[in-house]
Design an enzyme around this catalytic site. Structure first.
Site, PDB file in Angstrom:
ATOM      1  N   LYS A   1      75.065 -45.267 -35.781  1.00 15.38           N
ATOM      2  CA  LYS A   1      74.177 -45.387 -36.705  1.00 15.38           C
ATOM      3  C   LYS A   1      73.923 -43.846 -37.724  1.00 15.38           C
ATOM      4  CE  LYS A   1      74.734 -49.565 -37.139  1.00 15.38           C
ATOM      5  NZ  LYS A   1      75.319 -50.925 -37.851  1.00 15.38           N
TER       6      LYS A   1
ATOM      7  N   TYR B   1      75.091 -46.551 -29.554  1.00 17.92           N
ATOM      8  CA  TYR B   1      75.003 -47.140 -31.378  1.00 17.92           C
ATOM      9  C   TYR B   1      74.169 -46.574 -31.924  1.00 17.92           C
ATOM     10  CZ  TYR B   1      72.430 -50.591 -34.263  1.00 17.92           C
ATOM     11  OH  TYR B   1      72.366 -51.743 -34.839  1.00 17.92           O
TER      12      TYR B   1
HETATM   13  N1  LIG Z   1      70.299 -58.079 -35.402  1.00 19.69           N
HETATM   14  C1  LIG Z   1      69.467 -56.647 -35.887  1.00 19.69           C
HETATM   15  O1  LIG Z   1      68.643 -56.902 -34.818  1.00 19.69           O
HETATM   16  C2  LIG Z   1      70.569 -55.457 -36.551  1.00 19.69           C
HETATM   17  C3  LIG Z   1      69.402 -54.291 -36.566  1.00 19.69           C
HETATM   18  C4  LIG Z   1      69.654 -53.275 -37.449  1.00 19.69           C
HETATM   19  C5  LIG Z   1      70.874 -53.302 -37.740  1.00 19.69           C
HETATM   20  N2  LIG Z   1      71.739 -54.578 -37.031  1.00 19.69           N
HETATM   21  C6  LIG Z   1      73.029 -54.183 -38.173  1.00 19.69           C
HETATM   22  O2  LIG Z   1      73.137 -55.262 -38.984  1.00 19.69           O
HETATM   23  C7  LIG Z   1      74.634 -54.850 -39.122  1.00 19.69           C
HETATM   24  C8  LIG Z   1      74.743 -57.087 -38.908  1.00 19.69           C
HETATM   25  O3  LIG Z   1      74.322 -57.004 -37.582  1.00 19.69           O
HETATM   26  P1  LIG Z   1      73.858 -58.913 -36.903  1.00 19.69           P
HETATM   27  O4  LIG Z   1      73.164 -59.028 -36.450  1.00 19.69           O
HETATM   28  O5  LIG Z   1      74.356 -59.756 -38.208  1.00 19.69           O
HETATM   29  O6  LIG Z   1      74.548 -58.787 -36.244  1.00 19.69           O
HETATM   30  P2  LIG Z   1      75.980 -60.385 -35.579  1.00 19.69           P
HETATM   31  O7  LIG Z   1      77.081 -59.723 -34.567  1.00 19.69           O
HETATM   32  O8  LIG Z   1      75.559 -61.595 -35.727  1.00 19.69           O
HETATM   33  O9  LIG Z   1      77.142 -60.123 -36.865  1.00 19.69           O
HETATM   34  C9  LIG Z   1      78.510 -60.016 -37.404  1.00 19.69           C
HETATM   35  C10 LIG Z   1      79.567 -60.060 -37.499  1.00 19.69           C
HETATM   36  O10 LIG Z   1      80.344 -59.028 -37.530  1.00 19.69           O
HETATM   37  C11 LIG Z   1      81.772 -59.782 -37.855  1.00 19.69           C
HETATM   38  N3  LIG Z   1      82.419 -58.414 -36.780  1.00 19.69           N
HETATM   39  C12 LIG Z   1      82.017 -57.656 -35.611  1.00 19.69           C
HETATM   40  N4  LIG Z   1      83.457 -57.024 -35.255  1.00 19.69           N
HETATM   41  C13 LIG Z   1      84.110 -56.627 -36.540  1.00 19.69           C
HETATM   42  C14 LIG Z   1      85.789 -56.279 -37.156  1.00 19.69           C
HETATM   43  N5  LIG Z   1      86.295 -55.238 -36.471  1.00 19.69           N
HETATM   44  N6  LIG Z   1      85.747 -56.278 -38.045  1.00 19.69           N
HETATM   45  C15 LIG Z   1      85.356 -57.017 -38.729  1.00 19.69           C
HETATM   46  N7  LIG Z   1      84.224 -58.036 -38.386  1.00 19.69           N
HETATM   47  C16 LIG Z   1      83.628 -57.511 -37.709  1.00 19.69           C
HETATM   48  C17 LIG Z   1      81.392 -60.773 -36.305  1.00 19.69           C
HETATM   49  O11 LIG Z   1      82.517 -61.400 -36.125  1.00 19.69           O
HETATM   50  C18 LIG Z   1      80.244 -60.856 -36.779  1.00 19.69           C
HETATM   51  O12 LIG Z   1      80.416 -62.178 -38.601  1.00 19.69           O
HETATM   52  C19 LIG Z   1      75.434 -54.978 -37.554  1.00 19.69           C
HETATM   53  O13 LIG Z   1      75.648 -53.420 -39.030  1.00 19.69           O
HETATM   54  C20 LIG Z   1      74.473 -53.615 -36.978  1.00 19.69           C
HETATM   55  O14 LIG Z   1      74.145 -53.035 -36.137  1.00 19.69           O
HETATM   56  C21 LIG Z   1      71.462 -55.111 -37.373  1.00 19.69           C
END
Ligand SMILES: NC(=O)c1ccc[n+]([C@@H]2O[C@H](COP(=O)([O-])OP(=O)(O)OC[C@H]3O[C@@H](n4cnc5c(N)ncnc54)[C@H](O)[C@@H]3O)[C@@H](O)[C@H]2O)c1
Length: 257
Positions: A157, A153
């Protein structure tokens, strides 16, 4: 003044949904896309309830043609694309020696190719239109600090940071800025998934995982999706016209550069 158009991937829940709602409240027409159409539609219903404008689209970011079709459809319907937010991302927790070939492929396909294809699709139209545009990518703590049990992961990133810098340099002559937002520990379904995966680790690994986060948030509370969405809304605004190539941290002081 004509309404600005924003396309968001992963808008069905979590941070993407919060970004969709914040941008709509800021006056954008929001094209909310997700791999799960019903999830994108739920986000759009919530935006409509707040009397803002949005429509739902289905797109799987691992498919280059899905993102091309998505942006083409939005530009056909609305005449332009001002902002592209490449938010969709997935995570996998586990010891480095246990990560499978398929898990690495899946992570790279969504987190890296998904961002690259989103940049490509948006840039194609932004290059041709007056005023350029703004491309904003999802990074994360894993983009600025390699983390144990999140190795693949983190690699995906770090790649988003590289892509953001390269695209920013390449697209600058066309008045297109490219930046990334880097959240910390966000109260979203993805974090629930990390917790569920951590629960399956053995005691020592679970301890290692928790130690890298516990007590490290200077502001003393977990991040809400809206905290990240507010940064994205700023990056999408004219106030960010002179910012490009940056990965900007929004994590309550979890990581300090
Ligand atoms: N939650 C955290 O703590 C966190 C921290 C740092 C970075 N991020 C990043 O922020 C972004 C969003 O995270 P989140 O926590 O909202 O995640 P989440 O899992 O809650 O939501 C992700 C969304 O992306 C959609 N998705 C997944 N695969 C997909 C694909 N192949 N095509 C289209 N849509 C797809 C899912 O259906 C979902 O609606 C991600 O890139 C994640 O890596 C999250």
């Amino acid at each position: 003044m004509t309404r600005k158009i924003a396309v968001i991937t992963g808008a069905g829940q979590g941070i993407g949904r919060a970004i969709a709602k914040e941008l709509a409240a800021a006056g954008f027409f929001v094209a909310a896309s997700d791999i799960i159409m019903a999830a994108a539609q739920r986000t759009v219903s919530e935006i409509h309830q707040q009397h803002h404008q949005a429509a739902a689209y289905q797109a799987n970011v691992i498919n280059q043609h899905d993102l091309r079709d998505l942006v083409t459809q939005v530009v056909t319907e609305h005449g332009r694309i001002d902002v592209m937010v490449n938010d969709a991302g997935i995570v996998k927790v586990g010891p480095i020696e246990q990560i499978t070939d398929k898990e690495v492929d899946d992570l790279m396909a969504v987190n890296v190719k998904g961002v690259l294809f989103g940049i490509q699709a948006a840039a194609e139209f932004m290059k041709k239109q007056a005023g350029g545009g703004k491309i904003i990518n999802a990074a994360g703590l894993g983009a600025v600090e390699g983390m144990p049990l999140l190795s693949a992961y983190s690699a995906s990133k770090f790649a988003v940071r590289g892509l953001t810098q390269a695209a920013a340099k390449e697209l600058a002559p066309y008045h297109i800025t490219v930046n990334a937002y880097s959240p910390g520990i966000v109260n979203s379904p993805l974090w629930d998934l990390i917790n569920a995966q951590v629960d399956k680790l053995d005691q020592a690994d679970r301890q290692k995982m928790l130690e890298q986060f516990n007590d490290r948030i200077a502001l003393g509370r977990i991040e809400e999706p809206e905290d990240a969405a507010k940064l994205v809304t700023f990056l999408a605004s004219e106030g960010a016209d002179y910012i490009t190539g940056q990965t900007i941290t929004v994590d309550g002081g979890l990581h300090m550069s």
